[in-house]
Write a protein that holds these residues in place. Sequence first.
Motif, PDB file in Angstrom:
ATOM      1  N   LEU A   1       3.235   5.866  -3.382  1.00 59.17           N
ATOM      2  CA  LEU A   1       4.405   6.540  -3.965  1.00 59.17           C
ATOM      3  C   LEU A   1       4.574   6.213  -5.446  1.00 59.17           C
ATOM      4  O   LEU A   1       5.585   6.559  -6.050  1.00 59.17           O
ATOM      5  CB  LEU A   1       5.670   6.123  -3.209  1.00 59.17           C
ATOM      6  N   ASP A   2       3.574   5.539  -6.034  1.00 63.05           N
ATOM      7  CA  ASP A   2       3.639   5.090  -7.434  1.00 63.05           C
ATOM      8  C   ASP A   2       4.848   4.200  -7.683  1.00 63.05           C
ATOM      9  O   ASP A   2       5.474   4.253  -8.748  1.00 63.05           O
ATOM     10  CB  ASP A   2       3.659   6.287  -8.398  1.00 63.05           C
ATOM     11  N   GLU A   3       5.183   3.375  -6.691  1.00 62.25           N
ATOM     12  CA  GLU A   3       6.332   2.476  -6.818  1.00 62.25           C
ATOM     13  C   GLU A   3       5.937   1.010  -6.650  1.00 62.25           C
ATOM     14  O   GLU A   3       6.782   0.146  -6.433  1.00 62.25           O
ATOM     15  CB  GLU A   3       7.387   2.834  -5.752  1.00 62.25           C
ATOM     16  N   LEU A   4       4.645   0.715  -6.778  1.00 63.24           N
ATOM     17  CA  LEU A   4       4.167  -0.641  -6.566  1.00 63.24           C
ATOM     18  C   LEU A   4       4.734  -1.584  -7.630  1.00 63.24           C
ATOM     19  O   LEU A   4       4.684  -1.296  -8.821  1.00 63.24           O
ATOM     20  CB  LEU A   4       2.638  -0.679  -6.610  1.00 63.24           C
TER      21      LEU A   4
ATOM     22  N   TRP B   1       0.835  -1.211   0.000  1.00 65.75           N
ATOM     23  CA  TRP B   1       0.000   0.000   0.000  1.00 65.75           C
ATOM     24  C   TRP B   1       0.867   1.257   0.000  1.00 65.75           C
ATOM     25  O   TRP B   1       0.619   2.195  -0.765  1.00 65.75           O
ATOM     26  CB  TRP B   1      -0.924  -0.004   1.214  1.00 65.75           C
ATOM     27  N   SER B   2       1.888   1.283   0.832  1.00 66.05           N
ATOM     28  CA  SER B   2       2.786   2.439   0.892  1.00 66.05           C
ATOM     29  C   SER B   2       3.480   2.645  -0.447  1.00 66.05           C
ATOM     30  O   SER B   2       3.646   3.791  -0.915  1.00 66.05           O
ATOM     31  CB  SER B   2       3.823   2.240   2.003  1.00 66.05           C
ATOM     32  N   ALA B   3       3.899   1.549  -1.092  1.00 65.16           N
ATOM     33  CA  ALA B   3       4.541   1.650  -2.402  1.00 65.16           C
ATOM     34  C   ALA B   3       3.570   2.190  -3.452  1.00 65.16           C
ATOM     35  O   ALA B   3       3.948   2.989  -4.315  1.00 65.16           O
ATOM     36  CB  ALA B   3       5.078   0.284  -2.817  1.00 65.16           C
ATOM     37  N   MET B   4       2.299   1.766  -3.367  1.00 72.06           N
ATOM     38  CA  MET B   4       1.293   2.265  -4.303  1.00 72.06           C
ATOM     39  C   MET B   4       1.097   3.762  -4.148  1.00 72.06           C
ATOM     40  O   MET B   4       0.965   4.502  -5.135  1.00 72.06           O
ATOM     41  CB  MET B   4      -0.035   1.538  -4.080  1.00 72.06           C
TER      42      MET B   4
ATOM     43  N   THR C   1      -1.020  -6.650  -9.077  1.00 72.50           N
ATOM     44  CA  THR C   1      -0.352  -5.354  -9.071  1.00 72.50           C
ATOM     45  C   THR C   1      -1.274  -4.306  -9.685  1.00 72.50           C
ATOM     46  O   THR C   1      -1.847  -4.527 -10.747  1.00 72.50           O
ATOM     47  CB  THR C   1       0.963  -5.422  -9.874  1.00 72.50           C
ATOM     48  N   GLY C   2      -1.409  -3.180  -9.013  1.00 71.19           N
ATOM     49  CA  GLY C   2      -2.210  -2.089  -9.546  1.00 71.19           C
ATOM     50  C   GLY C   2      -3.375  -1.732  -8.659  1.00 71.19           C
ATOM     51  O   GLY C   2      -3.987  -2.600  -8.019  1.00 71.19           O
ATOM     52  N   ALA C   3      -3.686  -0.452  -8.598  1.00 63.74           N
ATOM     53  CA  ALA C   3      -4.784   0.037  -7.767  1.00 63.74           C
ATOM     54  C   ALA C   3      -6.110  -0.079  -8.514  1.00 63.74           C
ATOM     55  O   ALA C   3      -6.155  -0.062  -9.743  1.00 63.74           O
ATOM     56  CB  ALA C   3      -4.542   1.487  -7.377  1.00 63.74           C
TER      57      ALA C   3
END
Length: 267
Positions: free
Chosen positions: A85-88, A80-83, A205-207
């Motif tokens: 920051l757009d780093e997922l 979630w934190s990576a998402m 992977t992906g929101a």
Amino acid sequence: MSVELYQIDVSLVGRIDIESYIHELELASSLYSDSSELSILNREKVLMNPSRLFLSLLEKAKILSERTLGYYQPAIHGAWSAMELDELSDEHVEAADMLNVEISGDRVTLGNPLTELSFNAIAQGYLTDRVAQYLRELDVNSAILYLGETYAVGSHPEGRQWSLAVMGTPKNGETDLVGTLQFADAGLAVSTHDATRKLLNPKQTGAITPNIVVAVVSEEGAAVADAFATAFAVAPQSDWLELQAKLSAGGASQVKIWVENELVFGH
């Protein structure tokens, strides 16, 4: 947060202590306090001598993750934190798995450096259940608790079920009611998500950003309702019936799901 108590002995008024339950839960599970047990575990990847409350939360989270087919995933916080920051990445999704959490003796260990835990989708329900049990032990037979999630102790003082309204997602600048639920002696959780609040499916992977409202009632309590509300929100519609079967296996339950403020699932 609020608690409404009915038909109680006046002598209870000065004795009821709910704040201590809230404080104890914060010490164990807050993501906002650097000194909470959860923050220490996420930061250092090991937690020595975890409290009984922390272990109880962790065990319940693990059981509910398995029961919800993995759609409720307490190990998702790193992803979630990576998402945010757009780093997922695929690596973050692989790390979001309770298989990376080991409980051994007097320690809890995160085996993957990208794994971080969050009890956000269970902690409020867990608190609500504990307070409901505490009030029952004080012989409170009619109460409605709003402690992040909702619990109805007994029936409404008028002798009927409690009836609570559910708010939809914003539309044309307004937010309207989409339905109601009637229940007694059960927990209720509502999970609401629109374009302002992204969701993350722990299996991919992906929101995702659906305009979805999920309301779950379970006689097992608010923690179970909380986990399943999250699971229904992120799971594809093809898995909703299986999730409903997993939920109802534990006792009487209700599920209602609205997409774009239209009821699309109700059991």
